[in-house]
Design an enzyme around this catalytic site. Structure first.
Site, mmCIF file in Angstrom:
data_model
loop_
_atom_site.group_PDB
_atom_site.id
_atom_site.type_symbol
_atom_site.label_atom_id
_atom_site.label_comp_id
_atom_site.label_asym_id
_atom_site.label_seq_id
_atom_site.Cartn_x
_atom_site.Cartn_y
_atom_site.Cartn_z
ATOM 1 N N GLY A 1 34.531 5.177 28.427
ATOM 2 C CA GLY A 1 35.429 6.176 27.846
ATOM 3 C C GLY A 1 34.637 7.387 27.392
ATOM 4 N N VAL B 1 32.984 -7.662 29.637
ATOM 5 C CA VAL B 1 31.984 -8.262 28.765
ATOM 6 C C VAL B 1 32.716 -9.120 27.743
ATOM 7 C CG1 VAL B 1 30.313 -7.782 26.955
ATOM 8 C CG2 VAL B 1 30.331 -6.409 29.040
ATOM 9 N N GLU C 1 54.116 13.830 21.422
ATOM 10 C CA GLU C 1 54.019 14.469 22.738
ATOM 11 C C GLU C 1 54.938 13.793 23.750
ATOM 12 O OE1 GLU C 1 49.712 14.561 23.199
ATOM 13 O OE2 GLU C 1 49.609 16.491 22.163
ATOM 14 N N ASP D 1 36.141 4.838 19.110
ATOM 15 C CA ASP D 1 37.269 4.204 18.418
ATOM 16 C C ASP D 1 36.927 2.847 17.827
ATOM 17 O OD1 ASP D 1 40.186 5.172 20.456
ATOM 18 O OD2 ASP D 1 38.699 6.367 19.379
ATOM 19 N N ALA E 1 39.047 11.887 20.588
ATOM 20 C CA ALA E 1 37.927 12.064 21.502
ATOM 21 C C ALA E 1 36.664 12.606 20.849
ATOM 22 C CB ALA E 1 38.341 12.971 22.654
#
Lengths: 446, 446
Positions: free
Chosen positions: B25, B91, B182, B311, B328
């Protein structure tokens, strides 16, 4: 949750003649477009809510185009037409006596019925191949194949066993028509320009692409000149072409050809045959080789007001005693003429017989490598044919947005050699592959 | 078929320090990018083979963008890096004593481990909501929601029962953060500009969009000014905003709020909470509220060489006593700094502590309607904020092709008001919906 008794087709009653069209492919949409301005109510049924531009499907499968770029929502195509009604439902049959179509939701009376349901994959009765092979007829096929290709390389990177690694890198395409040829060419381009830098640990000189054809040349519908040139291009790109070769069986691990030869492969792509997508209730003698027999007005044999156009129709003419090829042009032209003829019939006028104008055929193998058969026995190849192929496909693609997106992708690919959609959104896994199932389930990818 | 004993991670041995990164990410890729030029071997694991630009995921869900436009293949991102190795595998845990990560394929020793696995949907233990609601965290969520939206309108066109039709036209979005806002704005734009011409038989004044938030204002992470302006925009667009409202239950037919109010809906979208995507094997006291506690060098509490960013990490600082927001920028900045710090640590130099530079927050509601909180307590709204939102998203989008495709779609949408990807490729169906299952199966759409 849905209940059957809550559902109904909800088509408004009308005084105008009602034309029911089954299928939103090339035939169906060209018919509806030309009918729009006339005094009909148009009802279109399709089990999919978009028109797919199938000539570019192989590019979705090989991560060169996004699926949305070749799909135009049907409702959008006809949103300017007052009396056009679309229903996302499968038509199961027709009652020609009562003049009703039957769907999974309910029945609908028609004045004129046009079957434009196209074709589906033909496995020639071989259930094992149907279970294990990858077809190339609809969008989910292309996306499953895209996932399979990318997953194969990922798995090959993590496989210790050389035999299995080779099986993951062997790709067998059955069917040497345009679909198979274009797919093979596209895979070869991936192998050359993209995969080595994506998977630096893999040796792509070990990746084999086989193109298998039962007849004696590739591109059998095209001219011998086009076939020969195509074979040249394919072999130059390192594709192994096997003609006069038929598949005996494929169990998901090994494909066996008639004659005994075997190839280990995890990916067998079946582009070897199609059959018409039929519906129940048509006269038995109107079906031949799973296509619907029609006269030169596209009327189904033995009926008055039922018509069939495109791939599903079998119209025998002096020039085409075995029916027209299952490509876009006959469907487009039959659709357009039928619109004119329905108008005439509704006014008790004489309809016009269909005469196919063959604008030519094109096929592409790779960059600057294409072949074209044009009217008056003109054959082109190389750069000119390639430009023609690109132009024709953009021209016939439906929808301005699609043209924009496809052109952007092609320009991007032309300059960078890159294929931008090398993504696995929904991994593909065979039902009997327990280890893969377990891995994907534990990864929360199922 | 795969066999476990055939599989192996196949990472080449190295003299260089090996950095293992879990997750591609914002955090993972910015770390890897900055590490590229230094003397490390980089191994990245992800259960998905692309980097998803999640800020635009809601546009995929509302048929404004194709999924491929916001997905960049991870192998492509790092194909110019010699000692970068990607493995498509999950993982499962870490052994900090042996300094090994554990995956479904095998174990791998590391010198430095960076957990950048991001977050996943948090249903707060409510299994019924988990089963029936539509989350909005990954690509398949957005595509399932897109299918659900379009299928709801198709079904509403074929439903006789007014109660069911209304339930199909009621959309409840739970979570008043940027995702929920949104999404609501986007649905309202569809309702206004696109759906009436697509579905002429439906009355879209009956379509209700609810935005439900548990706290006392929408966009709780942003300023009160931004919240107030956003609420104004939302209500002007006809969205029904319910604050200080929590969901009690949702059985797939009716949502019940704490306090007793109920709304019949077939589509409840859950954008109400996230939790860290953890792995096994970390010290128990390093986990708090399902995030991984780290110090100001991103080092996981109780370990030396294990780090966490983005995060999934919980870095308590004087300015952010509850950790940084799950957006982000912290992930990007932590990733970049960690690259610098790993280099220093490998040279026994002193690392630099992390200080978050808040560049601001943006949210969009509709055309010309956006809000922005900028540094120095500057608040913008309207046209200027809207332009800023568009620009920032194109800027941070990864990949030239993606920028090209997104820009094409936005220009197309700006001039035509149209949303081009209103297609159902894989229909969504709830497991317990037997009638829908049967219809789709008979339509060969499953």
């Amino acid at each position: 949750m849905l209940q059957y008794d809550q559902l109904s087709l909800n088509i408004p009653d009308t005084q105008k003649p009602r034309v029911v069209i089954i299928g939103g492919g090339f035939g169906g949409i060209n018919l509806a477009k030309k009918l729009k301005s006339k005094d009909f109510q148009i009802v279109m049924f399709d089990k999919q809510n978009y028109h797919g531009f199938w000539p570019l499907l192989y590019q979705v499968a090989t991560a060169g185009l996004e699926p949305d770029a070749i799909a135009e929502p049907l409702r959008k195509l006809f949103d300017d037409c007052d009396d056009f009604h679309f229903r996302l439902v499968k038509v199961t049959g027709v009652d020609t006596a009562l003049k009703q179509v039957k769907t999974l939701i309910g029945d609908l009376p028609y004045d004129y019925l046009v079957i434009a349901s196209g074709s589906k994959t033909n496995y020639f009765g071989n259930k094992q191949i149907q279970q294990n092979a990858f077809p190339m007829k609809q969008m989910t096929d292309a996306l499953n194949l895209r996932s399979q290709l990318l997953q194969s390389f990922e798995q090959a990177s993590m496989t210790k066993d050389p035999g299995m690694r080779q099986a993951l890198l062997n790709f067998v395409i059955v069917g040497g028509g345009p679909t198979g040829v274009e797919l093979a060419g596209s895979l070869a381009e991936m192998r050359k320009h993209v995969l080595p830098s994506d998977y630096p640990g893999l040796d792509f000189s070990l990746m084999n692409i086989y193109l298998v054809e039962g007849l004696d040349r590739v591109l059998p519908p095209m001219s011998p000149e086009a076939s020969a040139k195509t074979r040249q291009y394919l072999e130059k790109t390192g594709i192994q072409v096997k003609v006069k070769t038929m598949v005996e069986s494929y169990d998901g691990e090994t494909v066996t050809f008639k004659g005994g030869e075997q190839i280990r492969t995890q990916t067998l792509i079946w582009a070897a045959g199609v059959q018409g997508s039929l519906i129940d209730g048509l006269p038995a003698d109107a079906i031949e080789r799973s296509r619907i027999l029609v006269n030169e007005f596209s009327q189904v044999n033995g009926t008055q007001d039922v018509f069939a156009i495109g791939d599903v129709a079998l119209m025998k003419t002096p020039d085409y005693p075995n029916g027209h090829p299952g490509v876009a042009q006959p469907a487009i032209q039959q659709g357009a003429l039928l619109a004119k003829n329905l108008f005439r019939l509704s006014k008790q006028q004489v309809p016009e017989p269909f005469k196919y104008f063959d604008k030519g055929s094109l096929a592409i193998i790779g960059r600057y490598q294409a072949v074209a058969d044009l009217p008056k026995k003109l054959h082109l190849s190389g750069f000119v044919a390639w430009i023609a192929w690109l132009f024709v496909h953009i021209w016939y693609l439906i929808g301005f947005r699609s043209k924009l997106i496809v052109l952007s992708n092609w320009l991007y690919r032309f300059f960078t050699y890159d294929r931008g959609t090398r993504i696995i959104i929904r991994p593909h896994v065979r039902k009997d592959d327990t280890v893969a199932h377990e891995i994907l389930a534990k990864s929360e990818m199922l």
